[in-house]
Structure formats: structure tokens, C-alpha cells
Design a protein around this motif. Structure first.
Motif, mmCIF file in Angstrom:
data_model
loop_
_atom_site.group_PDB
_atom_site.id
_atom_site.type_symbol
_atom_site.label_atom_id
_atom_site.label_comp_id
_atom_site.label_asym_id
_atom_site.label_seq_id
_atom_site.Cartn_x
_atom_site.Cartn_y
_atom_site.Cartn_z
ATOM 1 N N SER A 118 -33.447 30.075 -64.203
ATOM 2 C CA SER A 118 -32.808 29.265 -63.151
ATOM 3 C C SER A 118 -31.495 28.669 -63.634
ATOM 4 C CB SER A 118 -33.758 28.153 -62.690
ATOM 5 O OG SER A 118 -34.006 27.231 -63.745
ATOM 6 N N ASP A 121 -29.002 31.353 -63.261
ATOM 7 C CA ASP A 121 -28.652 31.480 -61.847
ATOM 8 C C ASP A 121 -27.595 30.453 -61.452
ATOM 9 O OD1 ASP A 121 -30.467 33.540 -61.554
ATOM 10 O OD2 ASP A 121 -32.052 32.258 -60.718
ATOM 11 N N ASP A 122 -27.780 29.224 -61.924
ATOM 12 C CA ASP A 122 -26.824 28.168 -61.577
ATOM 13 C C ASP A 122 -25.469 28.413 -62.230
ATOM 14 O OD1 ASP A 122 -26.464 25.441 -60.291
ATOM 15 O OD2 ASP A 122 -25.873 24.996 -62.365
ATOM 16 N N ALA A 125 -23.740 30.965 -60.105
ATOM 17 C CA ALA A 125 -23.372 30.447 -58.781
ATOM 18 C C ALA A 125 -22.200 29.476 -58.857
ATOM 19 C CB ALA A 125 -24.583 29.770 -58.142
ATOM 20 N N ARG A 126 -22.095 28.723 -59.936
ATOM 21 C CA ARG A 126 -21.066 27.685 -60.043
ATOM 22 C C ARG A 126 -19.963 28.043 -61.040
ATOM 23 N NH1 ARG A 126 -24.206 22.869 -62.009
ATOM 24 N NH2 ARG A 126 -22.182 21.820 -61.802
ATOM 25 N N GLU A 214 -21.325 22.553 -68.574
ATOM 26 C CA GLU A 214 -22.282 21.662 -67.917
ATOM 27 C C GLU A 214 -23.187 21.045 -68.971
ATOM 28 O OE1 GLU A 214 -23.326 19.364 -65.928
ATOM 29 O OE2 GLU A 214 -23.166 20.662 -64.152
ATOM 30 N N TYR A 219 -30.090 19.950 -66.118
ATOM 31 C CA TYR A 219 -31.196 20.830 -65.732
ATOM 32 C C TYR A 219 -32.564 20.276 -66.147
ATOM 33 C CZ TYR A 219 -27.243 23.990 -65.278
ATOM 34 O OH TYR A 219 -26.033 24.556 -64.928
#
Length: 465
Positions: A118, A121-122, A125-126, A214, A219
């Protein structure tokens, strides 16, 4: 076309704790290709054969790093290798596997309790290029800032991070490798004695290039057990309902003891952890005689009668078997006269409720010295002695005396070992009212712990074993 991701589990040896860390890591990365990156610089691979048969094993001896022309550390202090250059495993990997869009690099002492896929995935996406724990310390307050001299302008802020588990895009990983090669050339060209630690390079280069990063905490439900220290045991891992990462996790060993009960950084003997009750909470969860004992004897606990008694109460409430016996109250003979024959700067520590592991707390028996003790009570009892000396029993005799006979040598039995201390026991019958610990070797010897206990079933079994 979907993204391609890889999880890199890094190790240089293998044991039961690493195996369970590997199993947790794999459980949380079902959609990614999984690799064990193994440093076989010693010429051996300890990964069990049944795992080697089913996993992708990427061997990374340090000779592969050197063959690329990468520098490895400093000439002063001899820092280097994979610990110092935390990016080098992934540098080798990305050169051989540039088909991956994202990689996760994870040290074998990280307990993974969070879905790695996940996070990938983030990132996609970002448009995030790196995920790790950012370290906000100013240059002057960071121990490794000096390593960056000659490569970065230390008058400006150097970005830093903690990379026990970290995530990178392919372009970020390749940038780090490119900059390491350039730094290696610079080091040789200018004869620099310094070499920047990976915790600076992996953060500073990515941010300086304008890539997006990040925080790892973004998370997680929390990261309260994620730092370079203290070390945690597996039994301290929070339940699986919380999304987090825990580092470092190991077995009960010297690293754990030093990190928690010697080194004063957010550890069990730190003032803040003692004051807020965290030290006591952790010791009860760990529930180990050595941990209770070391905590009991640390100055911040021992010098506070209330905290000192709390440590003893916890040990007596939660320990079982022989460990419980060693922590129990025991018998209290008058030792005033006996102690004048032996040397101990802290005699009360040797006869304390819990054994001390400090060398300075031990009692010295010089050549020919004896420690006579009389007991006024009745019933069978056991003398327990503890020391570091692996050949302790060759240095002394224990002689017991009943009402009708002279002193006779009593058999000494090995009881158990807890960390550096070896415990021995002598069982006396109810008729024995006096005994003496008598030095018999050519040199003196040291004892860390003496306790007289009513004989329990477990201790009685020594005389028949």
C-alpha cells in the motif's frame, strides 16, 4: 502497464529471530517481488536450504561494492561496510535489476507490522520518490555531521534520515548510486579522509535534486518503537492491530543489554523512561531475571527505595521456577562479623534481593579467606552463589556443620547461567546450622551474589541430579 516493485530483506547472518522478521516482512508484501539480500563476504550463507530453494537470493559480498570503485568509509576510525553505507545493498541491486519502478530496503532487525504494497501504491499515486524517517537535527547536534565535510557545505543544513526501512523510486535509487560514484572519485582525487554516512547521502541527495519525499510516520499509527536504539525483544512487539514498524528487534543478547541497561538513550535506565513508568512496563513485559536485576541495581532505581522495591515486587510476582527462587526473600543471617574477612566496597549489593552484574559490586575472597555463617532457623536451606568466573567451583569449598559433627565439604551444583553470571547452589539438610565458604585455590576469587533460601522442590532436585 502496472508498476513493478521489490522488497529487499537485508542480512548477513541468520537465526530464529531473523527468520521470524523475514516471515513478517513477507506477509506484508504479497504483491511485490521478494528478495533476500545477503552479505556473504565471509564466504558463507547461513540461510536455511529450504528457504534458499524458494526465495530470490541476491548475494552481495562487499567485493562487489569495491569492484564498482565505490569508496567504503574513512581511513580514520575504520568506519565502513554495509552498516555505514546503508545504501550499498540497494546500489548493487538496482544495477542488476533496473526493471523495478520502486524498491523497499529493510534491515533484518525491523519488525514489519504494516502493508508494504500500500505504501508503494501511494508513492506511485502521489509521485513520491522516497519514504523514510526524517531526522530534523541541526548539523551541530548530529553525531555524523563531520563525516560530510568535503562533500557538503556544513554551513548549510544537511538533510538526514533513518533508513532501517525505506522506500525509493528507481530514479531516486539511481541518483544515490550516481552521487556515491562521484563522491568516490572526489575522495580519491582530493585525498579526503572523511566519507559521508549513508543516512546523510540518501536523504540530502534526493531532497537536493527536488524529488518528493514522505515521512514514514505518514503510513503508521505510531512509530514510538522505531529508532536506532533501544533494542526491543520480540515479546515487546505491539499487537498486530497497529500499523507500525519496530526497530531494532533482537533476541536477549549483549546488544540488548548494552542498549537498554548500559547505554543511556531512551533506554530502560534513562531518567525519562523511569519517571513515566515505561521502564517498569517494559521489564514486566520482558519478565527476565537479568533485566529485573540490572534495572534494580541501576543508580536511578537503587537510590530510590520505592522504585527499588517495585523492581523486586515485579520479579517476585511474575517470575517462575528457579528464577522465582533467586528473586524470593531468602533468609537473613547476621553477617556483620563474617564480612570483616572479605573485601567488598558495596557488601549490601552482594547480598541484595536481586543479583548485581556490576564488577564493582563483587566480593573478593583473598587466599585463605573464609566466610563463616550461622543460621538460627530450622529447615532445609540452599546457598546460592553467583560470579562471572567460568571455573568458579575450583576456587572454593563450602563446608557444612550439624550439631553433632565437624565441618564436612558439601557438593556444589551448577544451577544456571543468566547473561554473564553463572549461578551455583549447595543444598543443606535441616540439621546443618553453620556453614563456611572457604577459599582453596592459589589466588583469590570474586562473588557477585550470595543468597540463602529455604530449599524448594526445584532446588532440592539439584542434590539428586
Amino acid at each position: 502497464m502496472g508498476k513493478k516493485t521489490a522488497v529487499l530483506f537485508k542480512c548477513h547472518n541468520w537465526d530464529a529471530v531473523i527468520q521470524r522478521s523475514y516471515e513478517r516482512c513477507k506477509k506484508y508484501s504479497n504483491k511485490s517481488d521478494f528478495y533476500i539480500l545477503y552479505d556473504n563476504s565471509r564466504g558463507t550463507v547461513e540461510i536455511p536450504e529450504h528457504i534458499q530453494e524458494v526465495e530470490n537470493i541476491f548475494l552481495a559480498p562487499y567485493s562487489e561494492v569495491e569492484s564498482l570503485g565505490l569508496a567504503w568509509g574513512t581511513e580514520i576510525g575504520n568506519y565502513g561496510g554495509y552498516w555505514y553505507n546503508g545504501d550499498y545493498h540497494q546500489n548493487l541491486f538496482i544495477l542488476n535489476h533496473n526493471e523495478y519502478d520502486y524498491i523497499c530496503s529493510i534491515e533484518n532487525d525491523v519488525a514489519v507490522l504494516n502493508d508494504l504494497d500500500s505504501i508503494f501504491d501511494d508513492m506511485a499515486a502521489r509521485n513520491i520518490d522516497a519514504v523514510y524517517k526524517h531526522v530534523e537535527a541541526e548539523n551541530h547536534a548530529w553525531a555524523h555531521s563531520g563525516s560530510c565535510e568535503g562533500y557538503y557545505d556544513l554551513s548549510q543544513h544537511v538533510h538526514k534520515g533513518l533508513f532501517c526501512i525505506s522506500f525509493f523510486s528507481r530514479r531516486a535509487a539511481l541518483l544515490i548510486l550516481k552521487r556515491r560514484l562521484e563522491m568516490s572519485f572526489l575522495k580519491r582525487e582530493k585525498g579526503l579522509l572523511t566519507w559521508p554516512i549513508g543516512e546523510a547521502v540518501m536523504s540530502h541527495e534526493v531532497i537536493s535534486a527536488g524529488m518528493r519525499t514522505e515521512e514514514l510516520a505518514h503510513y503508521c499509527d505510531s512509530l514510538r518503537q522505531y529508532d536506532w536504539a533501544p533494542v526491543y525483544l520480540e515479546k515487546e512487539i505491539v499487537n498486530g492491530a497497529e500499523k507500525t514498524f519496530i526497530h531494532p528487534v533482537t533476541e536477549m543478547n549483549e546488544k540488548f543489554i548494552v542498549s537498554n541497561l548500559v547505554q543511556d538513550y531512551h533506554c530502560m535506565i534513562s531518567e525519562e523512561e523511569i519517571s513515566n513508568g515505561l521502564s517498569r512496563h517494559r521489564s514486566r513485559k520482558i519478565n527476565d531475571l537479568e533485566v529485573y536485576s540490572r534495572l534494580f541495581h541501576c543508580p536511578r532505581i537503587y537510590n530510590n527505595p520505592v522504585l527499588r522495591e517495585d523492581a523486586v515486587d515485579d520479579a517476585r510476582e511474575l517470575l517462575t521456577g528457579i528464577d522465582f527462587d533467586l528473586a524470593s526473600e531468602g533468609m537473613s543471617p547476621d553477617l556483620t562479623q563474617a564480612l570483616t574477612q572479605v573485601y567488598s566496597e558495596f557488601p549490601e549489593r552482594v547480598f541484595a534481593s536481586l543479583p548485581s552484574y556490576e564488577r564493582s559490586h563483587s566480593m573478593f575472597f583473598d587466599h585463605g579467606v573464609a566466610l563463616p555463617i550461622s543460621l538460627g532457623g530450622s529447615g532445609a536451606y540452599t546457598l546460592v552463589l553467583a560470579a562471572r568466573d567460568p571455573d568458579l567451583t575450583s576456587h572454593f569449598d563450602v563446608k557444612g556443620k550439624d550439631v553433632a559433627s565437624s565441618f564436612e565439604v558439601m557438593p556444589v551444583s551448577f544451577l544456571l547461567q543468566k547473561g554473564e553470571l553463572r549461578f551455583y547452589a549447595v543444598n543443606f539438610p535441616a540439621e546443618c546450622t553453620e556453614f563456611v565458604v572457604e577459599q582453596k585455590g592459589p589466588h583469590g576469587f570474586w562473588l557477585n551474589f550470595i543468597k540463602i533460601l529455604p530449599t524448594t522442590d526445584a532446588l532440592r532436585a539439584l542434590s539428586t541430579s
